[in-house]
Design a protein around this motif. Structure first.
Motif, mmCIF file in Angstrom:
data_model
loop_
_atom_site.group_PDB
_atom_site.id
_atom_site.type_symbol
_atom_site.label_atom_id
_atom_site.label_comp_id
_atom_site.label_asym_id
_atom_site.label_seq_id
_atom_site.Cartn_x
_atom_site.Cartn_y
_atom_site.Cartn_z
ATOM 1 N N VAL A 78 -6.266 2.375 16.939
ATOM 2 C CA VAL A 78 -6.602 3.555 16.164
ATOM 3 C C VAL A 78 -7.284 4.526 17.114
ATOM 4 O O VAL A 78 -8.279 4.174 17.762
ATOM 5 N N THR A 79 -6.740 5.711 17.215
ATOM 6 C CA THR A 79 -7.315 6.705 18.120
ATOM 7 C C THR A 79 -7.804 7.910 17.330
ATOM 8 O O THR A 79 -7.263 8.234 16.268
ATOM 9 N N GLN A 80 -8.839 8.522 17.850
ATOM 10 C CA GLN A 80 -9.393 9.732 17.237
ATOM 11 C C GLN A 80 -9.357 10.843 18.269
ATOM 12 O O GLN A 80 -9.509 10.596 19.462
ATOM 13 N N SER A 81 -9.190 12.062 17.781
ATOM 14 C CA SER A 81 -8.881 13.179 18.675
ATOM 15 C C SER A 81 -9.996 13.504 19.659
ATOM 16 O O SER A 81 -9.736 13.925 20.778
ATOM 17 N N SER A 82 -11.242 13.314 19.253
ATOM 18 C CA SER A 82 -12.353 13.653 20.146
ATOM 19 C C SER A 82 -13.437 12.584 20.044
ATOM 20 O O SER A 82 -13.646 12.022 18.985
ATOM 21 N N ARG A 83 -14.138 12.307 21.136
ATOM 22 C CA ARG A 83 -15.305 11.435 21.068
ATOM 23 C C ARG A 83 -16.565 12.225 20.713
ATOM 24 O O ARG A 83 -17.422 11.728 19.994
ATOM 25 N N TYR A 84 -16.661 13.427 21.252
ATOM 26 C CA TYR A 84 -17.809 14.284 20.982
ATOM 27 C C TYR A 84 -17.305 15.675 20.651
ATOM 28 O O TYR A 84 -16.355 16.161 21.265
ATOM 29 N N GLU B 110 -8.859 14.366 13.823
ATOM 30 C CA GLU B 110 -7.580 13.701 13.618
ATOM 31 C C GLU B 110 -7.655 12.229 14.017
ATOM 32 O O GLU B 110 -8.371 11.849 14.930
ATOM 33 N N CYS B 111 -6.869 11.444 13.316
ATOM 34 C CA CYS B 111 -6.838 10.004 13.515
ATOM 35 C C CYS B 111 -5.378 9.555 13.513
ATOM 36 O O CYS B 111 -4.603 9.960 12.636
ATOM 37 N N GLU C 157 1.300 7.660 10.093
ATOM 38 C CA GLU C 157 0.416 7.248 11.168
ATOM 39 C C GLU C 157 -0.790 8.176 11.370
ATOM 40 O O GLU C 157 -1.673 7.852 12.142
ATOM 41 N N ARG C 158 -0.825 9.279 10.707
ATOM 42 C CA ARG C 158 -1.835 10.301 10.983
ATOM 43 C C ARG C 158 -2.622 10.687 9.738
ATOM 44 O O ARG C 158 -2.038 10.971 8.687
#
Lengths: 113, 111
Positions: free
Chosen positions: A4-10, A22-23, A72-73
């Motif tokens: 699972v990825t997210q568009s930004s960490r910070y 976004e995920c 997926e999003r």
């Protein structure tokens, strides 16, 4: 492995800005979730989706909206960011076969100034 | 009353000891129960899930479920400093989809 990825960490945004988080998950999971996590309050469910174009309010949906156009999003939208939305935002996904354990993305730490 | 309750800790145990983490829940219809571990600054990761009354063992971890008492626990045997983290208990509500998380118990394992 589930990813699972997210568009930004910070992310740092100003009050009143429209914010998109976004995920994306790569395991063909039906269910996707957005949480926020604050010290002492634990994980609180904002919205979840059990199918494309379907969404359900969680415990704290005020000030947020979501979009799920593809399986997926799953996107979280802060319509007009406020300082009380400064938090860690976590996306998760789960399948419907077998156990419904959730797999989390790395999180986005959002600061609204 | 919170739906899923955990002692916030911190729980401090010496290296090699058994750490016992407890959780109670309010929804009698709940069928699925999960334990997640969360290191500082990281996202939660699943350790174990349990559906049936009794014990379920996986390596150094044992989950225990007592539906009559609405009680779930996690035992960590031979605790290691690397086990130091916050442990979240999660309960899937009646009807599925929505999972309620406890606020977590902070565990410190002293070397």
């Amino acid at each position: 492995d589930v990813k699972v990825t997210q568009s930004s960490r910070y992310l740092v945004k100003r009050t009143g800005e429209k914010v998109f988080l976004e995920c994306v998950q790569d395991m063909d999971h039906e269910n996707m979730f957005w949480y926020r996590q604050d010290p002492g309050l634990g994980l609180r469910l904002i919205y979840f989706s059990y199918d494309v174009k379907m969404k359900e309010k969680g415990d704290i949906p005020e000030g947020y909206s979501v979009s799920r156009e593809k399986k997926e999003r799953f996107s979280l939208i802060l319509e007009s960011a406020s300082t009380n939305q400064t938090s860690m935002y976590l996306c998760a996904s789960s399948g419907i076969a077998g156990g419904r354990e959730q797999y989390f993305g790395p999180g986005t730490r959002l600061t609204v100034t | 009353q919170k739906e899923v309750e955990q002692n916030s800790g911190p729980l401090s145990v010496p290296e090699g000891a058994i750490a016992s983490l407890n959780c109670t829940y309010s929804d009698r219809g709940s069928q699925s129960f999960f334990w997640y571990r969360q290191y500082s600054g990281k996202s939660p990761e699943l350790i174990m899930f349990i559906y049936s009354n009794g014990d379920k063992e996986d390596g150094r971890f044992t989950a225990q479920l007592n539906k009559a008492s609405q009680y779930v626990s996690l035992l960590i045997r031979d605790s290691q400093p690397s086990d130091s983290a916050t442990y979240l208990c999660a309960v899937e509500g009646t009807g599925g989809f929505k999972t309620i998380f406890g606020a977590g118990t902070r565990l410190f394992v002293k070397a």
